[in-house]
Design an enzyme around this catalytic site. Sequence first.
Site, mmCIF file in Angstrom:
data_model
loop_
_atom_site.group_PDB
_atom_site.id
_atom_site.type_symbol
_atom_site.label_atom_id
_atom_site.label_comp_id
_atom_site.label_asym_id
_atom_site.label_seq_id
_atom_site.Cartn_x
_atom_site.Cartn_y
_atom_site.Cartn_z
ATOM 1 N N ASP A 101 1.007 -1.209 -0.112
ATOM 2 C CA ASP A 101 0.019 0.011 -0.095
ATOM 3 C C ASP A 101 1.008 1.241 0.239
ATOM 4 O O ASP A 101 2.100 1.225 0.621
ATOM 5 C CB ASP A 101 -0.912 0.197 1.285
HETATM 6 N N1 URA Z 1 -1.166 -5.795 4.133
HETATM 7 C C1 URA Z 1 -1.621 -4.711 3.954
HETATM 8 O O1 URA Z 1 -2.732 -4.480 4.592
HETATM 9 N N2 URA Z 1 -1.215 -3.868 3.228
HETATM 10 C C2 URA Z 1 0.290 -3.982 2.782
HETATM 11 O O2 URA Z 1 0.765 -3.141 2.276
HETATM 12 C C3 URA Z 1 0.658 -5.116 2.490
HETATM 13 C C4 URA Z 1 -0.062 -6.316 3.380
#
Ligand code: URA
Length: 229
Positions: A101
């Site tokens: 993310d």
């Molecule tokens: N899980 C999440 O919620 N975000 C990420 O970036 C990676 C794994």
Amino acid sequence: MRLDKYLTAVTDLSRAESKKILKFNRVTVDGARVTDPRTHVEESAEVAIDGEVLRAATARYFMLHKPLGYVSATKDREHLTVLELFDEDNLDQLHIAGRLDIDTTGLLLLTDDGQWSHRVTSPNRDCQKTYLLETADPITDEAVVKIEQGIHLDNEKRPTKPAQMEVVDVQTARLTISEGKYHQVKRMLAAVGNKVEMLHRERIGHIVLDEDLMPGEYRALTPEEVASL
Ligand code: URA
């Protein structure tokens, strides 16, 4: 691409030699024996000779220490993309093996080898990813048990696979999961009534984020790292 052409491209075999090893039933594509040189091979297919998986000789593999604020995409209208951190030719050929993310930091793998990235992202491969996380509220023993056993997340058919969670401090934990569902870690913590405030990926399979890489820096993977997945 045709299978005989593929074999010629990724090995030092001639076209005639490739056809010969096909004829002798030594080649598998995604685990199935194939003898017809005209067989079409997808970029993500796993091709092996005598059980040994092949990789394109020219393929590139990188690890990036992803900083905050960059999106794991090759193009984005609003945000900076992780590709903008790379000073390499033919950037458009690279893709991300397991996104993070915009507000997650840490280990991101990029490659132009579709078979290899398939090994990182395929749910059937059980490739483990370890995240360091901080939460808004204290992490309870009950939450750890639930997360480790598997949780039913909204809009998912099956519960998450068993995970390992090591509590490092009251609001800090190290979580290892073997899937990559959308926002998985944040959703797992939300499902036990907590909230992820900081998320950082430390490891994918046997590949650990190089501590010499500052956020935004990257390096090529070593042959051992590439082979480990
Ligand atoms: N899980 C999440 O919620 N975000 C990420 O970036 C990676 C794994």
